[in-house]
Design an enzyme around this catalytic site. Structure first.
Site, PDB file in Angstrom:
ATOM      1  N   LYS A  70       0.805  -1.235   0.082  1.00 40.54           N
ATOM      2  CA  LYS A  70       0.041  -0.015  -0.069  1.00 40.54           C
ATOM      3  C   LYS A  70       0.996   1.011  -0.007  1.00 40.54           C
ATOM      4  CE  LYS A  70      -4.082   1.690   0.344  1.00 40.54           C
ATOM      5  NZ  LYS A  70      -3.540   2.719  -0.717  1.00 40.54           N
ATOM      6  N   LYS A  94       4.651   2.295   8.382  1.00 39.26           N
ATOM      7  CA  LYS A  94       3.324   2.989   8.662  1.00 39.26           C
ATOM      8  C   LYS A  94       2.092   1.960   8.995  1.00 39.26           C
ATOM      9  CE  LYS A  94       3.359   6.636   6.311  1.00 39.26           C
ATOM     10  NZ  LYS A  94       2.962   7.683   5.367  1.00 39.26           N
ATOM     11  N   LYS A 106       5.367   2.319  -2.673  1.00 37.80           N
ATOM     12  CA  LYS A 106       5.254   3.803  -3.227  1.00 37.80           C
ATOM     13  C   LYS A 106       5.276   3.926  -4.840  1.00 37.80           C
ATOM     14  CE  LYS A 106       4.426   7.566  -1.164  1.00 37.80           C
ATOM     15  NZ  LYS A 106       3.912   7.853   0.360  1.00 37.80           N
ATOM     16  N   THR A 190      -5.346  12.366   6.795  1.00 36.15           N
ATOM     17  CA  THR A 190      -3.883  12.504   7.127  1.00 36.15           C
ATOM     18  C   THR A 190      -3.533  13.441   8.212  1.00 36.15           C
ATOM     19  OG1 THR A 190      -3.401  11.719   5.035  1.00 36.15           O
ATOM     20  CG2 THR A 190      -1.519  12.136   6.366  1.00 36.15           C
ATOM     21  N   ASN A 221      -2.397  19.205   1.267  1.00 33.17           N
ATOM     22  CA  ASN A 221      -3.612  18.307   2.007  1.00 33.17           C
ATOM     23  C   ASN A 221      -3.283  18.113   3.551  1.00 33.17           C
ATOM     24  OD1 ASN A 221      -4.438  15.342   2.804  1.00 33.17           O
ATOM     25  ND2 ASN A 221      -6.037  16.226   1.609  1.00 33.17           N
ATOM     26  N   SER A 362      -7.331   4.934   3.801  1.00 36.52           N
ATOM     27  CA  SER A 362      -7.269   4.269   2.641  1.00 36.52           C
ATOM     28  C   SER A 362      -7.572   2.731   2.958  1.00 36.52           C
ATOM     29  CB  SER A 362      -6.045   4.455   2.129  1.00 36.52           C
ATOM     30  OG  SER A 362      -5.634   5.410   1.208  1.00 36.52           O
TER      31      SER A 362
HETATM   32  N1  GLU Z   1       0.662   8.919   0.450  1.00 35.98           N
HETATM   33  C1  GLU Z   1       0.181   8.680   1.832  1.00 35.98           C
HETATM   34  C2  GLU Z   1       1.250   8.463   2.902  1.00 35.98           C
HETATM   35  O1  GLU Z   1       2.416   8.661   2.423  1.00 35.98           O
HETATM   36  C3  GLU Z   1      -0.994   7.650   1.780  1.00 35.98           C
HETATM   37  C4  GLU Z   1      -0.896   6.419   1.504  1.00 35.98           C
HETATM   38  C5  GLU Z   1      -2.082   5.450   1.318  1.00 35.98           C
HETATM   39  O2  GLU Z   1      -3.135   6.072   1.544  1.00 35.98           O
HETATM   40  O3  GLU Z   1      -2.014   4.362   0.723  1.00 35.98           O
HETATM   41  O4  GLU Z   1       0.962   8.012   3.858  1.00 35.98           O
END
Ligand code: GLU
Length: 428
Positions: A70, A94, A106, A190, A221, A362
């Site tokens: 993810k 995370k 990513k 977030t 955001n 998410s």
């Molecule tokens: N890009 C966001 C992060 O760095 C969200 C990642 C997601 O929702 O999968 O946490």
């Protein structure tokens, strides 16, 4: 020796440090300090002037022991394989620290989104899926937005994937627009998650939230909703916000000793987080240089922009008054800066704990997609608060029990969970 600002070196350095504390076996270290899979590909895009431009796209899947990987897709000029590797690795930690059953990944494209018109952006976004669709999916790897990407772009990506898959597949991507498979509350998630972890920290340090002031780096955001939550939910004051001015190609800070009206600032900000300078000045706010946010006499600093912003040089600009660093951004602090923060006794809420609210929501979005049943915003935020509070509690407990800073404690919790999954799956 000059310190490294390469994000992947920093991510590996942080991991190596805790791997040593945990006395991890060599094969485990090898597997976790590198990604499992990496993709780099070309995306040719027909531009509106009739010519074709070739962009480079990336996707890195760091680890999927705990579930499908993810993580977001970033459109930014400074995107490289190493930034994507680092960000993928931090996603693994995370998801593990937030205790959601997903791994880390990513992706990105090296491009300045603001230079593309809507049609070009759509073609580039669909082109990314064209290259990656065989290697992503609801049970494989689920992308999401990040810097430079938006819910609309996630909608196009979901549509492109669904066409190629031959069936409606909302669970392939999260951060979609509400009404098109998106979750209510994902936009705020977030930033609000950052605020929930600040709230828990203030409680732990026995500080009165209503008396707290903060300064924020970034106005995208994450920063917008962290700042709003800090004022609206905690009753604190945000005295300074910095942002990237697209026209002038430089960062600027806006400040007010009495406190900024965040909802007003949002109303004069474009989709790229660029605040209208004139309107800010008309409102009586002061414009200052890029680093002004960092040296304010505030209780809480919230870096919510890009990696490496607090480094050996900038860390010394932080005021003696600062008590808490809440890392809304991924990887904002280098290891050299981290050592200074620890020495000064600044309580750090590390990035992959502090900003886990996006990934967590998410996950809620993909759960709702699977059920084809959607929750109210209140329900989403309540579940998010619960998850963030629990994660904060687990890390704080580890920090207290082991006598280590919050960052090391967060790594210990996360690495422990990933290694356990790898062992149970028979990988070790
Ligand atoms: N890009 C966001 C992060 O760095 C969200 C990642 C997601 O929702 O999968 O946490």
């Amino acid at each position: 020796m000059t310190e490294t600002t390469n994000a992947f070196d920093i991510a590996q350095g942080q991991f190596d440090h805790v791997a040593e504390l945990l006395n991890l076996d060599q094969p485990v270290r090898e597997m976790l300090r590198w990604p499992t899979r990496e993709f780099k590909f070309q995306i040719p895009v027909r531009m509106s002037d009739g010519g074709t431009q070739v962009f480079f796209g990336y996707r890195v899947q760091h680890n999927d022991a705990r579930g499908p990987s993810k993580g977001g897709i970033r459109f930014h000029t400074s995107e490289t394989m190493d930034t994507v590797r680092a960000l993928a690795m931090w996603m693994t930690w995370k998801c593990a620290v937030a205790d959601i059953p997903l791994g880390g990944a990513k992706g990105g494209v090296a491009v300045d989104s603001a230079t593309l018109n809507r049609d070009e952006k759509e073609r580039l976004t669909r082109g990314w899926i064209g290259q990656m669709y065989r290697n992503i999916g609801p049970r494989l790897d689920v992308p999401a937005p990040d810097v430079g990407t938006s819910p609309q772009m996630m909608g196009w990506m979901m549509d492109e994937y669904s066409k190629l898959a031959g069936e409606y597949t909302p669970g392939v991507i999260t951060g979609k627009p509400v009404g098109s498979g998106g979750s209510k509350g994902r936009t705020e998630a977030t930033g609000y998650g950052v605020v929930y972890t600040i709230r828990e920290t203030l409680q732990h340090l026995k500080l009165d939230a209503g008396k707290m002031s903060a300064s924020v780096q970034g106005f995208g955001n994450v920063a917008q909703y962290a700042a709003r939550g800090f004022t609206e939910q905690l009753g604190g004051t945000v005295v300074c916000v910095s942002w990237w001015d697209n026209k002038e190609r430089r960062a600027i800070s806006v400040s007010s000793d009495k406190g900024l009206d965040i909802a007003f600032l949002q109303s004069i900000t474009d989709q790229y987080g660029d605040i209208d300078q004139e309107k800010a000045q008309e409102a009586g706010y002061k414009l200052e240089d890029a680093d002004a946010w960092l040296s304010k006499d505030v209780d809480v600093l919230i870096p919510a922009a890009l990696e490496g912003q607090l480094n050996g040089e900038t860390v010394h600009k932080i005021s003696d008054k600062v008590k808490i660093l809440a890392e809304g951004a991924n990887g904002p602090t280098t290891q050299e800066a981290d050592a200074v923060l620890n020495e000064r006794g600044i309580f750090t809420i590390p990035d992959f704990l502090c900003n886990a609210g996006g990934g967590t929501t998410s996950y809620f979005e993909s759960v709702q997609n699977d059920m084809n049943y959607y929750w109210s915003k209140g329900e989403v935020l309540e579940r998010l608060d619960f998850k963030m509070t629990e994660a904060h509690r687990r890390v704080l407990e580890m920090s207290t029990n082991e006598g280590v800073p919050m960052r090391d404690a967060a790594y210990m919790v996360a690495i422990g969970a990933v290694v356990e999954a790898m062992e149970m799956r028979g990988w070790l």
